[in-house]
Design a protein around this motif. Sequence first.
Motif, short mmCIF file in Angstrom:
data_model
loop_
_atom_site.label_atom_id
_atom_site.label_comp_id
_atom_site.label_asym_id
_atom_site.label_seq_id
_atom_site.Cartn_x
_atom_site.Cartn_y
_atom_site.Cartn_z
N ALA A 233 0.82 -1.23 0.00
CA ALA A 233 0.00 0.00 0.00
C ALA A 233 0.84 1.27 0.00
O ALA A 233 0.77 2.09 0.89
CB ALA A 233 -0.92 0.00 1.22
N PRO A 234 1.70 1.41 -1.01
CA PRO A 234 2.58 2.59 -1.01
C PRO A 234 1.86 3.81 -1.53
O PRO A 234 0.92 3.71 -2.31
CB PRO A 234 3.68 2.17 -1.98
CG PRO A 234 2.98 1.28 -2.94
CD PRO A 234 1.89 0.57 -2.19
N PRO A 235 2.33 5.00 -1.17
CA PRO A 235 1.83 6.22 -1.79
C PRO A 235 2.44 6.37 -3.17
O PRO A 235 3.46 5.77 -3.48
CB PRO A 235 2.32 7.32 -0.85
CG PRO A 235 3.51 6.72 -0.16
CD PRO A 235 3.27 5.25 -0.07
N ALA A 236 1.81 7.21 -3.98
CA ALA A 236 2.20 7.32 -5.38
C ALA A 236 3.66 7.77 -5.52
O ALA A 236 4.39 7.31 -6.39
CB ALA A 236 1.27 8.28 -6.10
N GLU A 237 4.12 8.67 -4.64
CA GLU A 237 5.49 9.21 -4.79
C GLU A 237 6.51 8.10 -4.61
O GLU A 237 7.51 8.03 -5.34
CB GLU A 237 5.76 10.30 -3.75
CG GLU A 237 4.87 11.53 -3.86
CD GLU A 237 3.53 11.34 -3.18
OE1 GLU A 237 2.66 12.20 -3.38
OE2 GLU A 237 3.35 10.31 -2.46
N LEU A 238 6.27 7.20 -3.65
CA LEU A 238 7.22 6.11 -3.41
C LEU A 238 7.29 5.19 -4.63
O LEU A 238 8.36 4.74 -5.03
CB LEU A 238 6.76 5.32 -2.16
CG LEU A 238 7.75 4.27 -1.67
CD1 LEU A 238 9.13 4.91 -1.45
CD2 LEU A 238 7.24 3.65 -0.36
N VAL A 239 6.11 4.93 -5.19
CA VAL A 239 6.05 4.08 -6.40
C VAL A 239 6.89 4.72 -7.50
O VAL A 239 7.70 4.06 -8.15
CB VAL A 239 4.59 3.89 -6.85
CG1 VAL A 239 4.56 3.14 -8.17
CG2 VAL A 239 3.81 3.16 -5.79
N ALA A 240 6.68 6.01 -7.69
CA ALA A 240 7.41 6.71 -8.76
C ALA A 240 8.91 6.64 -8.51
O ALA A 240 9.70 6.42 -9.44
CB ALA A 240 6.93 8.15 -8.84
N GLU A 241 9.31 6.81 -7.23
CA GLU A 241 10.73 6.77 -6.90
C GLU A 241 11.32 5.42 -7.23
O GLU A 241 12.39 5.32 -7.85
CB GLU A 241 10.84 7.05 -5.40
CG GLU A 241 12.17 7.54 -4.94
CD GLU A 241 12.15 7.66 -3.42
OE1 GLU A 241 11.42 8.54 -2.94
OE2 GLU A 241 12.83 6.85 -2.79
N ARG A 242 10.59 4.32 -6.88
CA ARG A 242 11.10 2.99 -7.16
C ARG A 242 11.21 2.74 -8.65
O ARG A 242 12.16 2.13 -9.12
CB ARG A 242 10.16 1.92 -6.55
CG ARG A 242 10.37 1.70 -5.10
CD ARG A 242 11.79 1.21 -4.83
NE ARG A 242 12.14 1.41 -3.44
CZ ARG A 242 11.80 0.60 -2.46
NH1 ARG A 242 11.13 -0.50 -2.71
NH2 ARG A 242 12.15 0.87 -1.21
N MET A 243 10.20 3.23 -9.39
CA MET A 243 10.22 3.05 -10.84
C MET A 243 11.44 3.71 -11.45
O MET A 243 12.12 3.14 -12.30
CB MET A 243 8.95 3.65 -11.47
CG MET A 243 7.75 2.75 -11.39
SD MET A 243 7.89 1.34 -12.51
CE MET A 243 7.60 2.14 -14.08
N THR A 244 11.74 4.93 -10.99
CA THR A 244 12.90 5.65 -11.52
C THR A 244 14.17 4.89 -11.21
O THR A 244 15.04 4.72 -12.06
CB THR A 244 12.97 7.06 -10.90
OG1 THR A 244 11.65 7.58 -10.81
CG2 THR A 244 13.84 7.96 -11.73
N ALA A 245 14.23 4.36 -10.00
CA ALA A 245 15.43 3.60 -9.61
C ALA A 245 15.60 2.39 -10.52
O ALA A 245 16.71 2.05 -10.93
CB ALA A 245 15.29 3.17 -8.15
N LEU A 246 14.52 1.73 -10.83
CA LEU A 246 14.60 0.55 -11.70
C LEU A 246 15.10 0.91 -13.08
O LEU A 246 15.87 0.19 -13.70
CB LEU A 246 13.22 -0.11 -11.82
CG LEU A 246 12.79 -0.98 -10.64
CD1 LEU A 246 11.36 -1.45 -10.85
CD2 LEU A 246 13.72 -2.19 -10.52
N GLY A 247 14.60 2.05 -13.55
CA GLY A 247 14.94 2.43 -14.91
C GLY A 247 16.38 2.91 -15.05
O GLY A 247 16.94 2.89 -16.14
N ALA A 248 16.97 3.29 -13.99
CA ALA A 248 18.31 3.88 -14.09
C ALA A 248 19.37 2.85 -14.47
O ALA A 248 19.25 1.70 -14.08
CB ALA A 248 18.67 4.52 -12.75
#
Lengths: 248, 850
Positions: A233-248
């Motif tokens: 149940a993460p907030p949207a900002e955390l999700v976005a942060e993880r996505m960016t980390a994955l893409g890097a």
Amino acid sequence: MPITSTTAAAAVALEGVAKTYGRGEGAVRALDGVSLAFAPGSFTAIMGPSGSGKTTLLQCAAGLARPDAGSVRIGSTDVTRLPERRLARLRRRQIGFVFQSFNLLPSLTAEQNTLLPLRLAGERPRRRVAREALERVGLGDRARHRPAQLSGGQQQRVAIARALVAEPQVVFADEPTGALDTRSAREALALLRELVDEHGRTLVMVTHDPVAAAVADRVVFLADGRLVDELQAPPAELVAERMTALGA
Amino acid sequence: MLLLGLRTLRTRAGSFAGAFVMIAVTVTIVAAAGQLMATALGAPGAGRFAAVDAVVRADPDVTFGHGEDAETVEVARSALLPPAAVARAAAVPGVRAAVGDVAFPLTAIGRDGRPLPTRGATPAQAHGWPSAALTPYRLTAGRPPAGAGEIVLDSALARAGDLRVGDRVRVVAPGGAETLRVSGIAQAARDQQERQSAAFLTQAAAQRISGLGDGFDAIAIRAEPGAGPALRERLREAVAATAGVSGTPQALDRRHAATADAGDPRAFERVTLVAVVASGGGLTTAIAVFVVAGTIAFVVGRRRREIALLRAVGATPGQVRRLLLWETALVGLLAGVAGCLAASALTGTFTAALISVDLAPDGFAVAPHWLPWAVAVATGVVVALLAALLAVRRALTVLPGEALVASALPPRRLGVVRALLGAIALGGGLTLVVTLSSAALSFASLAAFLFAIGIALLAPLLLGWPAALGGRLLRGAGGSGFLAGAALATGRFRVGAVGAAIALIVALAGAQVVALATARDAAQRDSAARVRAERVLVARDGGGLPPSVAAEAARLPGVRAAAGMVSTELFLLDDGLTNDGDSWSAVGLDPAATRGTLALGVSAGSLDAVDGDGIAVSDAVAEAGDVRIGQQVDARLADGTSARLRVVAIYRRQNGMGDVVLPRSLALPHAAAALDAAVFVAADDDAVATRALAGLRRAVPTVSVRSRADYLDGVDAGQQENADAQWVIAALMLVVAAMAAFNTGAMAAAERRPELALARLAGATRRQVVLAQALEALVTTLVGLAAGAAAALASLTLAGEDPTGGPLAIPLGSSALVLATGAALGLLGTLLPALLVGRSGPIARAGERA
């Protein structure tokens, strides 16, 4: 990263699922041994950069494609071994789908599209059933319209109404908000949440939108065909942060 | 599934248009063919014998083989019955009156010296006066003929010649030319007068100038009231028991009486009409199944997402199949009804076309029957279902996962089943060409058809690869060439479909044209070698000349010899000689008269022995039955009379003449009419002979004097009716193949639309795009033309083994026309839809999936 192990009463359970497309040099390993379980009545979002294999994962989990290795159980049935006809029966009553676009048969009205899985099963449901479902999703007055006369968001909602009527155990949604404006997206997500909270369905949603993922109970991240992370149940900002980390 | 199918049809009607039109056209052809056949096979009616209850004629049956394998055919005109038979018939209980009837051709000459125009077949038919009451013909002026020099004409003839009672009219009949006095004018019901023109003489005069002696062609019976069908059985027995009557006579009721009237247009070659019409309908249906299958498969291809969605929502493969079958069946039903409506509107046109090529007689009119309509609609549904079954396999390969994945179309591969069928078709054509080489010309169209089907099935390979090669060459030719080259390389299925349609057109028409030209050439070559006479006399109205003309011509100053040739047929019953249950075309000649006029190319025996029971046969007959000189054969003459004949000579040059030579004295009395088809005149002194022949022409006005060259030009290839018949079938095939070309062209254009829109977005101008499509169409057409021409020539490789054939004759004019037609249809079929489609803006199309 610890991956939640399968529980005995999972609504959908994947075990060591692998799938490769193509042959020889051009071969692409879409899924590389994924094990994942979805508890009944849960809302799970699957996220990952493009090419991560999330659509393939959805296809295998939903019984739309056969994995090269591993097993997929929906309820207690191992769908990897089922012949097409049995799978078709599953798709009518046990499994529901909401796609990004092209959800409805263009030649049928909203009402008829809603009742399609039941008609395919040979049943003759009352029209009232469809009307009620359409009203639930706010399209009660559009029952006799064809998809060409409905907006993308409205078509999406008809698909959700279809999932309501057939009362499937599991609903698989592929980028359900991908083609919608923010307001329609919000409405659709609210309806999906309602499916889980009020009707007790299990929902598996593939998305690339952090806002949509934030509506879920659990978000799993996929990269290069493997599960790499999981958030509760993460907030949207955390999700976005993880996505960016994955893409890097 | 049915309801879903109905709704799909309603919303997607446009995509089914191609299939609808194709099936509708097929049903139109099948329905028209069915009605024609039903009428041709139905009871011929009473004709001239409308006022009688029964008609008796001599045994018309010729039976080949024995027991279970026996095949029976009916001759057009049976043998004469002796006068005693009339008395016998009259004595049968239940018979009120028995009237002997004769019928023979008679040409009336107008005041301008030309034959009077007649209704129905030419020339008019003449009878004895007692026959007038049988129709009946009633006098409207004057009185019946009283003596040998009097004649009664029907009112149409009299009007045509502006003749009144008391006028003199010159007539030509098998007995010779005479001048008679018109003693009266008679009239019958209008439709009877439309069918044939009639004239009446006294019974005695009629029998005299018929050239056939005192027998009768038929005995017309008026029965006592209440005499049942048993009467016919009694008549048969009574007449059979008469001395001089052989076999079992035929007693016809009024519904079939017209069969006994040799001059009746319905006594025509019904078998040929039925065969032509049936094969036309059959071949059309076969082609339609393939074309509609292609259309359906194409539509299925465009509905991939829809089908994937259905599968994802829970439809089994079986349900998807049922949906498509229902949709297609409904299209077939609707198209069937539309086709029947079109057929009923077009029946008149079809009938007129058949009459104009002599496959049906003047006055042939279709009497609609309900069965052909039902069969036609059923055919529409069956074609649709067969096509759907062929096409549905593609639908079943759609994976439900495709509903999720925006994939490009999976690469198409030539299926094993399709490749196998293609190989079988090619193999079948090859087998046909090799094993039936002795009838290569007749089967050329069928072989070409099989080759074309094989090419169509293997089209992505046989046509796609050469086209891709052609495309490679185009790549250097500017932007359009690049686009076209790429399209040709990747669109092998599309190119194959369009090219196959063109190949079909060229193969069928080409085989037809070359086969006919080859047959004609062979006939002319043989005839040129055979005909030595400088002059040939023929009848102006296409009928025949009285036998006396040949005798007269031989006596003229300056004439060395004159040979009259009777045109007739002969049935041979021995094994190997039956000609597949058909007669051999035969001629009657007097061997002495052939010296100097005809050189038959005798290779064994001597023509002089053709006398009495001696006959000469062509080498085709000799080979077919392994016949030796001196061999006896069991034969039936043209009117069914038995004869035991002896082969005394074998000759080579039969093309354009006939396969058997009978003694003239044997042929004349048993032929359909006692007339010479031609008289060959060899002259000692040309100038003198010409003057003398002119005098002969004045005496017998139906004579037309032709030079040898003119005669050879018009020589019958021996299969003239077959030729016209094949043209009718070919015309039908062409219509269908043309539709196939348009259909595939439209589908190809639709398939290309998004690609071309993308090209426009990438910077191609509209002109470049159109030019690219034109280049693509050009290469596709060329490949199709080449394949079609190859198929046509392949079907005729062994034409030399056919006795009616020889070295291939490729007429430049007709061949160029065939190629041009194929090219035009192909280019139009591909460019027209492409140009129409190109009108909509590029942006709208770019995102569309093919």
